[in-house]
Write a protein that holds these residues in place. Structure first.
Motif, PDB file in Angstrom:
ATOM      1  N   HIS A 110      44.575  -0.802  16.181  1.00 44.76           N
ATOM      2  CA  HIS A 110      44.103   0.251  15.277  1.00 44.76           C
ATOM      3  C   HIS A 110      43.228  -0.393  14.198  1.00 44.76           C
ATOM      4  O   HIS A 110      43.659  -1.332  13.521  1.00 44.76           O
ATOM      5  CB  HIS A 110      45.320   0.931  14.634  1.00 44.76           C
ATOM      6  CG  HIS A 110      44.999   2.224  13.952  1.00 44.76           C
ATOM      7  ND1 HIS A 110      44.213   2.302  12.828  1.00 44.76           N
ATOM      8  CD2 HIS A 110      45.353   3.506  14.249  1.00 44.76           C
ATOM      9  CE1 HIS A 110      44.117   3.564  12.462  1.00 44.76           C
ATOM     10  NE2 HIS A 110      44.785   4.322  13.306  1.00 44.76           N
ATOM     11  N   HIS A 111      42.002   0.121  14.061  1.00 46.38           N
ATOM     12  CA  HIS A 111      41.052  -0.476  13.126  1.00 46.38           C
ATOM     13  C   HIS A 111      41.599  -0.539  11.694  1.00 46.38           C
ATOM     14  O   HIS A 111      41.417  -1.540  10.987  1.00 46.38           O
ATOM     15  CB  HIS A 111      39.761   0.352  13.165  1.00 46.38           C
ATOM     16  CG  HIS A 111      38.675  -0.154  12.282  1.00 46.38           C
ATOM     17  ND1 HIS A 111      37.874  -1.224  12.613  1.00 46.38           N
ATOM     18  CD2 HIS A 111      38.260   0.257  11.056  1.00 46.38           C
ATOM     19  CE1 HIS A 111      37.002  -1.428  11.636  1.00 46.38           C
ATOM     20  NE2 HIS A 111      37.218  -0.558  10.668  1.00 46.38           N
ATOM     21  N   MET A 112      42.295   0.526  11.259  1.00 44.50           N
ATOM     22  CA  MET A 112      42.789   0.548   9.879  1.00 44.50           C
ATOM     23  C   MET A 112      43.982  -0.394   9.707  1.00 44.50           C
ATOM     24  O   MET A 112      44.191  -0.928   8.627  1.00 44.50           O
ATOM     25  CB  MET A 112      43.148   1.973   9.452  1.00 44.50           C
ATOM     26  CG  MET A 112      41.975   2.945   9.485  1.00 44.50           C
ATOM     27  SD  MET A 112      40.470   2.325   8.691  1.00 44.50           S
ATOM     28  CE  MET A 112      40.949   2.402   6.965  1.00 44.50           C
ATOM     29  N   GLY A 114      44.080  -3.192  11.191  1.00 47.77           N
ATOM     30  CA  GLY A 114      43.342  -4.443  10.997  1.00 47.77           C
ATOM     31  C   GLY A 114      42.970  -4.623   9.532  1.00 47.77           C
ATOM     32  O   GLY A 114      43.268  -5.659   8.923  1.00 47.77           O
ATOM     33  N   HIS A 115      42.353  -3.586   8.927  1.00 43.97           N
ATOM     34  CA  HIS A 115      41.959  -3.689   7.513  1.00 43.97           C
ATOM     35  C   HIS A 115      43.169  -3.973   6.625  1.00 43.97           C
ATOM     36  O   HIS A 115      43.106  -4.795   5.723  1.00 43.97           O
ATOM     37  CB  HIS A 115      41.298  -2.386   7.048  1.00 43.97           C
ATOM     38  CG  HIS A 115      39.820  -2.320   7.319  1.00 43.97           C
ATOM     39  ND1 HIS A 115      38.943  -3.294   6.884  1.00 43.97           N
ATOM     40  CD2 HIS A 115      39.063  -1.386   7.949  1.00 43.97           C
ATOM     41  CE1 HIS A 115      37.702  -2.952   7.248  1.00 43.97           C
ATOM     42  NE2 HIS A 115      37.745  -1.802   7.904  1.00 43.97           N
ATOM     43  N   LEU A 116      44.270  -3.249   6.870  1.00 50.20           N
ATOM     44  CA  LEU A 116      45.365  -3.399   5.899  1.00 50.20           C
ATOM     45  C   LEU A 116      46.145  -4.701   6.071  1.00 50.20           C
ATOM     46  O   LEU A 116      46.815  -5.147   5.139  1.00 50.20           O
ATOM     47  CB  LEU A 116      46.251  -2.156   5.845  1.00 50.20           C
ATOM     48  CG  LEU A 116      47.314  -1.813   6.846  1.00 50.20           C
ATOM     49  CD1 LEU A 116      48.562  -2.632   6.611  1.00 50.20           C
ATOM     50  CD2 LEU A 116      47.660  -0.347   6.651  1.00 50.20           C
ATOM     51  N   VAL A 135      39.953   1.647   1.647  1.00 50.32           N
ATOM     52  CA  VAL A 135      38.757   2.367   1.209  1.00 50.32           C
ATOM     53  C   VAL A 135      37.553   1.890   2.007  1.00 50.32           C
ATOM     54  O   VAL A 135      37.000   0.836   1.732  1.00 50.32           O
ATOM     55  CB  VAL A 135      38.492   2.185  -0.308  1.00 50.32           C
ATOM     56  CG1 VAL A 135      39.159   3.262  -1.121  1.00 50.32           C
ATOM     57  CG2 VAL A 135      38.930   0.812  -0.808  1.00 50.32           C
ATOM     58  N   SER A 136      37.166   2.681   2.996  1.00 50.04           N
ATOM     59  CA  SER A 136      36.034   2.272   3.826  1.00 50.04           C
ATOM     60  C   SER A 136      35.044   3.424   3.931  1.00 50.04           C
ATOM     61  O   SER A 136      35.150   4.407   3.209  1.00 50.04           O
ATOM     62  CB  SER A 136      36.545   1.866   5.209  1.00 50.04           C
ATOM     63  OG  SER A 136      36.974   3.010   5.912  1.00 50.04           O
ATOM     64  N   GLY A 137      34.081   3.275   4.855  1.00 46.73           N
ATOM     65  CA  GLY A 137      33.097   4.336   5.042  1.00 46.73           C
ATOM     66  C   GLY A 137      33.704   5.571   5.685  1.00 46.73           C
ATOM     67  O   GLY A 137      33.211   6.675   5.526  1.00 46.73           O
ATOM     68  N   THR A 305      34.898  -6.067   4.762  1.00 45.74           N
ATOM     69  CA  THR A 305      34.135  -5.184   5.648  1.00 45.74           C
ATOM     70  C   THR A 305      34.543  -5.482   7.096  1.00 45.74           C
ATOM     71  O   THR A 305      35.337  -6.392   7.345  1.00 45.74           O
ATOM     72  CB  THR A 305      32.620  -5.395   5.440  1.00 45.74           C
ATOM     73  OG1 THR A 305      32.373  -6.787   5.450  1.00 45.74           O
ATOM     74  CG2 THR A 305      32.163  -4.839   4.103  1.00 45.74           C
ATOM     75  N   ASP A 306      34.012  -4.708   8.019  1.00 45.71           N
ATOM     76  CA  ASP A 306      34.459  -4.822   9.409  1.00 45.71           C
ATOM     77  C   ASP A 306      34.256  -6.237   9.958  1.00 45.71           C
ATOM     78  O   ASP A 306      33.204  -6.844   9.744  1.00 45.71           O
ATOM     79  CB  ASP A 306      33.701  -3.810  10.277  1.00 45.71           C
ATOM     80  CG  ASP A 306      34.133  -2.396   9.955  1.00 45.71           C
ATOM     81  OD1 ASP A 306      35.119  -2.231   9.202  1.00 45.71           O
ATOM     82  OD2 ASP A 306      33.496  -1.462  10.462  1.00 45.71           O
ATOM     83  N   ASN A 307      35.253  -6.727  10.670  1.00 45.86           N
ATOM     84  CA  ASN A 307      35.187  -8.096  11.199  1.00 45.86           C
ATOM     85  C   ASN A 307      36.171  -8.248  12.353  1.00 45.86           C
ATOM     86  O   ASN A 307      37.088  -7.438  12.523  1.00 45.86           O
ATOM     87  CB  ASN A 307      35.514  -9.087  10.074  1.00 45.86           C
ATOM     88  CG  ASN A 307      36.933  -8.932   9.580  1.00 45.86           C
ATOM     89  OD1 ASN A 307      37.869  -9.472  10.168  1.00 45.86           O
ATOM     90  ND2 ASN A 307      37.135  -8.148   8.521  1.00 45.86           N
TER      91      ASN A 307
HETATM   92 ZN    ZN Z   1      36.300  -0.618   8.718  1.00 44.85          ZN
END
Ligand code: ZN
Ligand code: KG4
Length: 344
Positions: A110-112, A114-116, A135-137, A305-307
């Protein structure tokens, strides 16, 4: 265990290798910003095609740079959603093909998540439980994190995401795509006293956000003031509007973060997603957490940012708990994070 991570949910191609013992071995991000700039936003079909072009050479180059043979990779993690369907499919198909060829397990991330989990890539990690402000796009969410896979949504945006509001307001002010960093740079020259924008949904209880009204407020202010002022005053006007807008978003996010910390009793706040690169937001959240006797954690800017690194890490967490997938694969362009469960 070494995990190759692949991120293709939107307009960045990210690849990384995470090692359970040594940590992040390396990562590469290719941004498609220049490709989409002429269109003022991401064109999904162009994004998919560019991921097709970039993925294989980027993985090959990364493994060569790290001096890793493909046999050293124990698993492949890829972003399975949420994101642009075509872009997700490119990453999913590529990752699953590699896993098949290398005879290693694959896992969709899950992309989010990943962020968290991105702050876990740093030496100085937050302890569980913590509150995460994502907080992303595409997302603005407050999440209580009790463990990897144990997430409770506390609040989210009912309309535009914070990054989306930055991007749309930047567009109104004639700034390029993506507008967030450009708007923040312009705001640095603005006068904070000239305009006072509202702090949406802070006058009622709850942890949800609404940012679409701020963009409209910016538009109305811009139209009224431009009509009343000579052209020579417009540049300063734009900077002052950018400042009022940024202050309103930062203040609103900070007010809800305070509430979330007070409500959960957590001592740590993690900020992730593209907007968490915003300097004023970081300073504000640092001060807030110091005031509350806690601390804020963020990944380094390139991991905000996305990575691919965050996907490799989240995938490693899932693979090591025994989770992986059968040979068929799917993607989920819409995917509420509440549906996630702890791995195992
Ligand atoms: Zn993202
Ligand atoms: O997490 P991300 O790279 O991609 C998504 O998953 O959406 O976030 C991109 C968003 C964009 O809306 C961009 O304008 C915003 O993050 N952003 C910023 C800043 N840097 C990136 N917004 C405000 N201030 C910044 N410094």
């Amino acid at each position: 265990m070494k995990v190759l991570g692949i991120e293709t949910s939107c307009d960045e191609t990210g690849v990384a290798v995470y090692d359970g013992r040594a940590g992040l071995l390396g990562h590469e991000v290719y941004s498609q910003i220049a490709l989409h700039a002429d269109f003022g936003g991401v064109v999904p079909e162009l994004a998919s095609r560019d991921h097709v072009r970039k993925l294989a050479p980027m993985v090959r180059a990364l493994l060569a740079r790290l001096d890793l043979p493909s046999a050293a990779i124990d698993g492949v993690a890829y972003t399975a959603g949420p994101g642009l369907a075509g872009a997700l499919l490119v990453g999913a198909a590529f990752a699953r093909s590699l896993a098949w060829a290398w005879q290693v397990p694959a896992v969709g991330v899950h992309h989010m998540e990943g962020h968290l989990l991105a702050p876990m890539l740093e030496a100085d990690q937050p302890a569980f439980p913590f509150v995460a402000l994502l907080v992303s796009g595409g997302h603005t969410q407050l999440v209580r994190v009790d463990a990897v896979g144990d997430y409770r949504l506390l609040g989210e945006s009912v309309d535009d995401a914070a990054g989306e509001a930055f991007d749309k307001t930047a567009k109104l002010l004639g700034l390029g795509y993506p507008g967030g960093p450009a708007l923040a740079a312009l705001a640095a020259q603005g006068d904070a006293q000239r305009f006072q924008f509202p702090r949406p949904m802070t006058d009622r209880p709850g942890l949800d956000f609404s940012f679409s009204g701020l963009k409209t407020f910016a538009l109305t202010t811009l139209r009224e003031q431009e009509a009343a002022l000579p052209a020579s005053e417009h540049a300063r006007l734009h900077a002052d509007i950018a400042r009022a807008f940024e202050d309103a978003v930062v203040d609103t996010l900070a007010i809800k973060c305070r509430r979330a910390i007070e409500q959960t009793g957590c001592r740590a706040l993690v900020m992730a997603g593209g907007v968490s690169a915003n300097r004023r937001l970081r300073a504000r959240v640092d001060a807030l957490m110091a005031d509350l006797g806690g601390r804020a954690y963020y990944p380094r800017a390139e991991l905000c940012t996305d990575n691919g690194a965050m996907i490799a890490y989240a995938g490693w967490q899932r693979l090591r708990s025994g989770e992986h997938e059968a040979l068929g694969f799917g993607i989920r362009p819409r995917w509420p994070m509440q549906e996630l469960t702890a791995g195992g």
